[in-house]
Design a protein around this motif. Structure first.
Motif, short mmCIF file in Angstrom:
data_model
loop_
_atom_site.label_atom_id
_atom_site.label_comp_id
_atom_site.label_asym_id
_atom_site.label_seq_id
_atom_site.Cartn_x
_atom_site.Cartn_y
_atom_site.Cartn_z
N GLY A 28 -0.38 10.04 16.69
CA GLY A 28 -0.33 9.69 15.17
C GLY A 28 -0.61 10.64 14.22
O GLY A 28 -1.72 10.66 14.14
N ALA A 29 0.27 11.07 13.87
CA ALA A 29 0.36 12.31 12.48
C ALA A 29 -0.10 11.47 11.41
O ALA A 29 0.83 11.46 10.61
CB ALA A 29 1.15 13.26 12.83
N TYR A 52 -8.14 10.48 0.70
CA TYR A 52 -6.99 11.52 0.44
C TYR A 52 -6.38 10.94 -0.73
O TYR A 52 -6.54 10.15 -1.25
CB TYR A 52 -6.18 11.52 1.77
CG TYR A 52 -5.34 10.26 2.37
CD1 TYR A 52 -3.96 10.18 1.72
CD2 TYR A 52 -5.89 9.52 3.27
CE1 TYR A 52 -3.19 9.10 2.24
CE2 TYR A 52 -5.16 8.36 3.59
CZ TYR A 52 -3.90 8.16 3.04
OH TYR A 52 -3.12 7.21 3.51
N ASN A 58 -6.74 3.44 13.96
CA ASN A 58 -6.41 2.03 13.42
C ASN A 58 -5.60 1.21 14.01
O ASN A 58 -5.45 0.02 13.95
CB ASN A 58 -6.17 2.09 11.78
CG ASN A 58 -4.90 3.17 11.48
OD1 ASN A 58 -5.01 4.02 12.19
ND2 ASN A 58 -4.11 2.61 10.57
N PHE A 59 -4.86 1.80 14.81
CA PHE A 59 -3.81 0.88 15.76
C PHE A 59 -4.39 1.33 17.33
O PHE A 59 -3.40 1.15 18.16
CB PHE A 59 -2.31 1.66 15.72
CG PHE A 59 -2.05 1.21 14.31
CD1 PHE A 59 -1.83 -0.07 13.80
CD2 PHE A 59 -1.51 2.34 13.59
CE1 PHE A 59 -1.35 -0.21 12.65
CE2 PHE A 59 -0.95 2.11 12.13
CZ PHE A 59 -0.96 0.74 11.77
N THR A 109 7.37 8.46 14.16
CA THR A 109 8.20 8.50 12.83
C THR A 109 9.03 9.50 12.84
O THR A 109 8.79 10.82 12.71
CB THR A 109 7.18 8.43 11.50
OG1 THR A 109 6.11 7.59 11.79
CG2 THR A 109 7.74 8.45 10.25
N SER A 133 4.64 -0.03 13.12
CA SER A 133 3.69 -0.41 14.13
C SER A 133 3.87 -1.92 14.15
O SER A 133 4.26 -2.64 13.21
CB SER A 133 2.23 -0.11 13.54
OG SER A 133 1.69 -1.21 12.98
N GLU A 156 -3.29 -1.61 20.06
CA GLU A 156 -1.63 -1.50 20.32
C GLU A 156 -1.51 -0.09 21.02
O GLU A 156 -0.65 -0.38 21.99
CB GLU A 156 -0.90 -1.34 18.77
CG GLU A 156 0.53 -1.28 18.99
CD GLU A 156 1.11 -1.05 17.64
OE1 GLU A 156 0.68 -1.63 16.59
OE2 GLU A 156 2.35 -0.57 17.36
N HIS A 170 -5.94 -1.43 9.53
CA HIS A 170 -6.33 -0.28 9.14
C HIS A 170 -7.76 -0.08 9.14
O HIS A 170 -8.67 0.33 8.01
CB HIS A 170 -5.95 -0.07 7.58
CG HIS A 170 -4.49 0.11 7.42
ND1 HIS A 170 -3.71 0.96 8.43
CD2 HIS A 170 -3.38 -0.45 6.73
CE1 HIS A 170 -2.38 0.76 8.16
NE2 HIS A 170 -2.22 0.15 7.16
N LEU A 184 1.83 13.76 18.73
CA LEU A 184 2.92 12.98 18.90
C LEU A 184 2.97 11.82 18.05
O LEU A 184 2.17 11.26 17.67
CB LEU A 184 2.69 12.17 20.25
CG LEU A 184 2.83 13.01 21.53
CD1 LEU A 184 2.73 12.34 22.88
CD2 LEU A 184 4.39 13.79 21.67
P1 TYD Z 1 -0.87 4.77 9.38
O1 TYD Z 1 -2.33 4.83 9.98
O2 TYD Z 1 -0.48 3.45 9.28
O3 TYD Z 1 -1.11 5.34 8.12
P2 TYD Z 1 -1.56 6.52 7.23
O4 TYD Z 1 -0.61 7.55 7.41
O5 TYD Z 1 -1.45 6.20 5.88
O6 TYD Z 1 -2.70 7.10 7.77
O7 TYD Z 1 0.03 5.82 10.50
C1 TYD Z 1 0.29 5.69 11.66
C2 TYD Z 1 0.91 6.79 12.21
O8 TYD Z 1 0.87 6.77 13.83
C3 TYD Z 1 2.51 6.65 11.81
O9 TYD Z 1 2.99 8.00 11.63
C4 TYD Z 1 3.14 6.25 13.13
C5 TYD Z 1 2.23 6.69 14.28
N1 TYD Z 1 2.10 5.62 15.23
C6 TYD Z 1 2.67 6.24 16.31
O10 TYD Z 1 3.16 7.49 16.64
N2 TYD Z 1 2.50 5.70 17.68
C7 TYD Z 1 2.00 4.22 17.63
O11 TYD Z 1 2.08 3.42 18.72
C8 TYD Z 1 1.41 3.83 16.34
C9 TYD Z 1 0.88 2.30 16.15
C10 TYD Z 1 1.72 4.55 15.19
#
Ligand code: TYD
Length: 394
Positions: free
Chosen positions: A304-305, A201, A365-366, A330, A67, A369, A233, A327
């Motif tokens: 964001g999984a 968790y 949390n993002f 990573t 990110s 972005e 976060h 989606l």
């Molecule tokens: P994150 O919230 O940092 O942590 P956790 O897994 O510890 O709860 O994980 C963000 C996830 O979201 C990570 O797998 C990447 C994904 N992601 C996307 O697919 N696209 C994006 O634009 C962003 C910011 C994150």
């Protein structure tokens, strides 16, 4: 017993154990996710924990560099550190793929990253990284090789380590008397205010408050001298810590933070019980929203999984019937399935299917972005669903 359990998030799988096509039908390791408060120190922790090796090993999927928010935050901090503290050498506990240490010269940093698959990335670039767990033994090894360290940094890592006594004793071994320890982790106050129960968790053994952290640090003759509030976060605290013998001035931010926490009631069990009630309501409301959309035959996907969303999906019993797929950017998560709920995770390639109108924000949390990135989805009437501070369509 000084610990009181105040929240039960049900039967949960390990949050980062994404399933592959091959092992999807295998029995998953599960545990009861209970959250408790220590009456003596006010430390909030999960009740059942797993050995570090079970969670942080050669298969760890998380990458800090995924990110922009994180890489930019690390860059800013690195520049501040260079200006304010001018350290000779920096040690990072939990250096992941090097997102922070890459802002410094290679001979000025030491990284500790026990997940071998990730440590490999920085090792290849010739950084001084150790694929080991942070411990007294490792601290002594570093002391022998590099001498005393004047700046130690650790982001979103200390809260993942059960034995805090070992953590801070090891830090005490290598930190110079004038040295500074900077740690940042999600703030308990923000977690309670925003009802982000998914901060809990198996890997997040603790969610720190200033009050609790101060009580732990005291035992090790360490003292917080400044706190910066971060958006990271969902609201984190960056604690600047010194040895008690060091005469550095204590900034107002420390007492302000403690006052805010006290006023919110972080020393009262009733505050936590009320939070637990809000969490129960959150589950009901989120399901209501998703059910209504499904009734209208609309497609919902996830964005964001995250490990955090494992808690939400399993606690709220959300599976493919409600969220068709997630989606994620990573690589190590793509073409796998969410733990427990078995929702497919697909590769994000800048395009969101035209048929998708609703997206559940796993990576809430993002949000900023992601909203910036998904302007065209929003423009065509696409909606995001979030659970924080309460479940709603944005
Ligand atoms: P994150 O919230 O940092 O942590 P956790 O897994 O510890 O709860 O994980 C963000 C996830 O979201 C990570 O797998 C990447 C994904 N992601 C996307 O697919 N696209 C994006 O634009 C962003 C910011 C994150």
């Amino acid at each position: 017993m000084t610990k009181i359990t105040f929240l039960n998030l049900g039967n949960q799988p390990l949050a980062n154990n994404y399933l592959t096509k091959k092992n999807i039908n295998r029995k998953e390791k599960k545990y009861q996710l209970n959250v408790c408060l220590d009456k003596k120190t006010y430390l909030v922790s999960i009740k059942k924990t797993f050995p570090s090796k079970t969670m942080f090993n050669n298969k760890y999927p998380y990458r800090s560099s995924m990110s922009k928010t994180m890489t930019q935050s690390f860059k800013r901090l690195a520049s501040d550190i260079k200006k304010k503290f001018k350290p000779n050498i920096i040690l990072e506990i939990g250096s992941n793929d090097g997102a922070f240490i890459k802002n410094f010269k290679k001979n000025k940093t030491i990284g500790i990253e026990p997940c071998g698959n990730i440590e490999k990335i920085t090792k290849k670039l010739n950084y001084n990284t150790f694929s080991e767990y942070w411990s007294k033994k490792l601290a002594k090894k570093i002391l022998k090789k590099f001498g005393k360290i004047d700046l130690i940094y650790s982001a979103n890592t200390i809260s993942h380590i059960k034995d805090l006594k070992e953590v801070f004793t090891a830090i005490d071994i290598v930190l110079s008397d004038e040295g500074v320890l900077i740690i940042e982790d999600p703030s308990l106050l923000e977690c309670l205010k925003k009802n982000t129960y998914d901060q809990f968790y198996n890997e997040h053994i603790y969610v720190f408050s200033t009050i609790a952290l101060e009580n732990i640090l005291k035992i090790h003759n360490l003292e917080i001298f400044k706190i910066e509030k971060l958006d990271i976060h969902g609201g984190s605290n960056r604690y600047f810590i010194k040895k008690s013998i060091n005469k550095r001035r204590i900034n107002n931010s420390v007492s302000i933070n403690k006052k805010n926490e006290n006023n919110f009631g972080l020393k009262k069990i009733n505050t936590y019980r009320k939070f637990a009630n809000r969490v129960k309501l959150s589950k009901l409301t989120l399901n209501k929203i998703l059910n209504k959309i499904k009734k209208n035959n609309q497609k919902i996907i996830g964005y964001g999984a995250t490990a955090k969303s494992t808690t939400i999906l399993n606690y709220c019993n959300i599976d493919v019937k409600k969220i068709e797929y997630f989606l994620d950017t990573t690589k190590d998560k793509q073409n796998k399935f969410t733990p427990g709920t078995k929702i497919p995770i697909l590769k994000y390639n800048n395009l969101i299917d035209e048929n998708v109108k609703y997206i559940f924000l796993g990576a809430w949390n993002f949000k900023k972005e992601i909203f910036k990135k998904e302007k065209s989805f929003i423009k065509r009437g696409g909606k995001f669903i979030t659970h924080t501070p309460f479940p709603r369509i944005l």
